[in-house]
Design an enzyme around this catalytic site. Structure first.
Site, PDB file in Angstrom:
ATOM      1  CD1 TRP A 151      -1.605   2.514   1.241  1.00 16.44           C
ATOM      2  CD2 TRP A 151      -3.324   1.086   1.079  1.00 16.44           C
ATOM      3  NE1 TRP A 151      -2.754   3.255   1.150  1.00 16.44           N
ATOM      4  CE2 TRP A 151      -3.837   2.406   1.056  1.00 16.44           C
ATOM      5  CE3 TRP A 151      -4.226   0.020   0.989  1.00 16.44           C
ATOM      6  CZ2 TRP A 151      -5.197   2.683   0.960  1.00 16.44           C
ATOM      7  CZ3 TRP A 151      -5.578   0.296   0.898  1.00 16.44           C
ATOM      8  CH2 TRP A 151      -6.053   1.625   0.886  1.00 16.44           C
ATOM      9  CD  GLU A 223       3.763  -1.045   2.914  1.00 18.92           C
ATOM     10  OE1 GLU A 223       3.212  -0.983   4.019  1.00 18.92           O
ATOM     11  OE2 GLU A 223       3.234  -1.590   1.929  1.00 18.92           O
ATOM     12  CG  ASP A 256       5.834   3.957   1.866  1.00 15.41           C
ATOM     13  OD1 ASP A 256       5.887   4.626   2.910  1.00 15.41           O
ATOM     14  OD2 ASP A 256       4.790   3.804   1.203  1.00 15.41           O
ATOM     15  NE  ARG A 419      -3.370  -2.168   9.415  1.00 13.48           N
ATOM     16  CZ  ARG A 419      -3.342  -1.122   8.608  1.00 13.48           C
ATOM     17  NH1 ARG A 419      -2.246  -0.865   7.931  1.00 13.48           N
ATOM     18  NH2 ARG A 419      -4.372  -0.326   8.488  1.00 13.48           N
TER      19      ARG A 419
HETATM   20  C1  LIG Z   1       3.108   2.331   3.849  1.00 11.84           C
HETATM   21  C2  LIG Z   1       2.190   3.424   3.380  1.00 11.84           C
HETATM   22  N1  LIG Z   1       2.610   4.272   2.437  1.00 11.84           N
HETATM   23  C3  LIG Z   1       1.842   5.267   1.995  1.00 11.84           C
HETATM   24  C4  LIG Z   1       0.570   5.457   2.478  1.00 11.84           C
HETATM   25  C5  LIG Z   1      -0.273   6.557   1.938  1.00 11.84           C
HETATM   26  O1  LIG Z   1      -0.271   7.615   2.805  1.00 11.84           O
HETATM   27  P1  LIG Z   1      -1.407   8.741   2.686  1.00 11.84           P
HETATM   28  O2  LIG Z   1      -2.700   8.070   2.991  1.00 11.84           O
HETATM   29  O3  LIG Z   1      -0.981   9.749   3.711  1.00 11.84           O
HETATM   30  O4  LIG Z   1      -1.353   9.278   1.314  1.00 11.84           O
HETATM   31  C6  LIG Z   1       0.086   4.605   3.457  1.00 11.84           C
HETATM   32  C7  LIG Z   1      -1.274   4.801   4.005  1.00 11.84           C
HETATM   33  O5  LIG Z   1      -1.855   3.985   4.655  1.00 11.84           O
HETATM   34  C8  LIG Z   1       0.904   3.549   3.927  1.00 11.84           C
HETATM   35  O6  LIG Z   1       0.491   2.690   4.854  1.00 11.84           O
END
Ligand SMILES: Cc1ncc(COP(=O)(O)O)c(C=O)c1O
Length: 451
Positions: A151, A223, A256, A419
């Protein structure tokens, strides 16, 4: 609760959460953006708790949207917002201010070696969008590889690299979007001697990438712990091997750390465990501790190259001073109050507690994660590992009835995964309270859904 006198009946208790006008207006004027709303009106949030319209306290075990690392309404954050809203709020995007430069310098101080140039933005999706644009520009490629359980956000490029949800019905994703499965030790796809063989899985994944690629690979985005993907922790060694795959193909590695950054895993950044510095690091959620702030961080060499090629990422809120001042304060408080170490210690207590619950409840198939980012997978039985979504939802509802806010992700081929991520400021007694409520909720839910 308030007393309501119904005509011809006795006085009855009515929850202030049932306010008909509120719900009629909500139904009439809000777009529903995913899932359903809690049937509560939240009036206040403080520390590790939120409070509904009846004044009932609800323990927040998801740090809001996995972001409020300092708990809610932290006094230092309240003070810095108050100060800056009166003196230095938002500017023309081409102007600089002291909080912006100071935050960039602080992020560079904490970040893995070599990552020293920051772009300050508002959301996680935006930071990934910027990272992907930069990777495309400096490599000259356009193909982006991610994990099938990822995500990264809801905007074009970030959504194209998001595979855990939301792909159907929106037309084509960006040309060149590809994905490989993330390693899952609880449900391994490749095994050796009964254990996850992540090397073979990674080799296999890249074999598929190489077959599909048109020779224009720009980046891999990952991630370190896939959160919406069900708390899948990349095993030690995986990230270094992934980086090597990127180097071999001339693509950049984007990490990320929206959820894992700023102390949550017991390290400032989760990638520190692996000793791997990505080419680009993105931060969001935890950096603003719940307020909209994000950063893209890269090396001087990559930034120089991008700049030479005319890198453009000009937005309304880029380099805004107020959120930058918040980020500076978040890093200051995290360091001052030893919250990175606290996440490690409190995380160990929480994990032990969850393992105790696992020994009492057959439906807890797996407990995993790091620091204060833990996952609890709910299954029908431990042998078949068959998903138990209805039971998971029922546990979530029972938790809320008892005053514990929990979040479950439901993914194909996995059980529902909770989570568990309270604020880094959570106390031992709050952790114990959460565990106690979860225990009770599971007991009740299992009675409703036996087997
Ligand atoms: C790992 C990760 N990256 C990016 C995002 C996106 O962030 P945003 O919702 O602030 O755009 C999320 C949102 O849940 C996330 O969990």
């Amino acid at each position: 609760m308030r007393k309501v006198q119904h005509p011809h009946t006795e006085v009855i208790d009515m929850s202030r959460n049932d306010d008909p006008q509120f719900w009629q207006q909500a139904r009439r004027h809000l777009v529903r953006y995913g899932g359903s709303f809690e049937p509560l009106i939240i009036e206040r949030a403080q520390g590790s708790f939120v409070y509904d319209a009846d004044g009932r306290e609800i323990l927040d075990f998801t740090s809001g949207q996995m972001s409020a690392v300092l708990g809610h309404s932290h006094p230092d954050i309240a003070a810095v917002v108050t100060e800056h809203i009166h003196s230095l709020d938002h500017l023309f995007s081409g102007m600089l201010s002291r909080p912006v430069v100071a935050l960039a310098a602080q992020i560079a101080r904490h970040a893995p070696p070599g990552l020293e140039r920051c772009l300050l933005l508002s959301t996680g999706a935006e930071s990934n969008e910027a990272a992907l644009r930069m990777a495309k520009l400096v490599t000259g490629g356009h193909e982006v590889v991610g994990f099938t359980q990822s995500w990264h956000g809801m905007t074009g490029g970030a959504a194209a690299a998001t595979y855990s949800a939301g792909r159907k019905g929106y037309g084509p994703a960006a040309v060149g979007s590809m994905a490989i499965p993330a390693p899952n030790a609880y449900r391994p796809r490749f095994t050796q001697h009964g254990e996850l063989d992540w090397r073979r899985e990674l080799d296999d994944g890249f074999e598929q990438v190489d077959r599909q690629s048109t020779g224009s690979l720009a980046a891999f985005i990952a991630e370190p712990i896939l959160s919406s993907g069900g708390i899948l922790d990349l095993p030690p060694g995986y990230m270094a091997a992934l980086k090597q795959k990127c180097v071999e193909r001339g693509m950049l590695l984007i990490l990320d750390e929206a959820q894992t950054g700023v102390g949550r895993t017991g390290l400032m950044f989760a990638c520190e465990r692996d000793g791997v510095a990505p080419d680009i690091l993105t931060l969001s959620k935890t950096l603003g501790a719940g307020l909209p702030l994000a950063a893209m961080v890269t090396t001087a060499a990559i930034e120089e190259e991008a700049h030479a090629r005319g890198f453009l990422f000009y937005t309304t809120h880029v380099s805004d001073p107020l959120p930058a001042a918040v980020g500076l304060k978040v890093l200051e408080v995290v360091e001052r109050d030893g919250l990175v170490e606290r996440a490690r210690v409190a995380g160990a207590r929480l994990e032990q507690g969850l393992r105790r619950l696992q020994s009492r409840h057959e439906c807890i198939g797996d407990v995993r994660g790091r620091g204060l980012l833990l996952g609890l997978e709910v299954v029908k039985d431990r042998d078949s590992k068959e998903p138990a979504f209805a039971l998971g939802e029922s546990i979530t509802r029972e938790c809320m009835k008892l005053g514990l806010s929990m979040n479950i992700v439901k993914l194909p081929s996995m059980g529902g995964v909770f989570r568990v991520a309270p604020p880094l400021t959570v106390s031992d007694s709050e952790i114990d309270l959460g565990l106690q409520l979860l225990d009770k909720a599971i007991e009740t839910a299992v009675d409703i859904h036996p087997g």
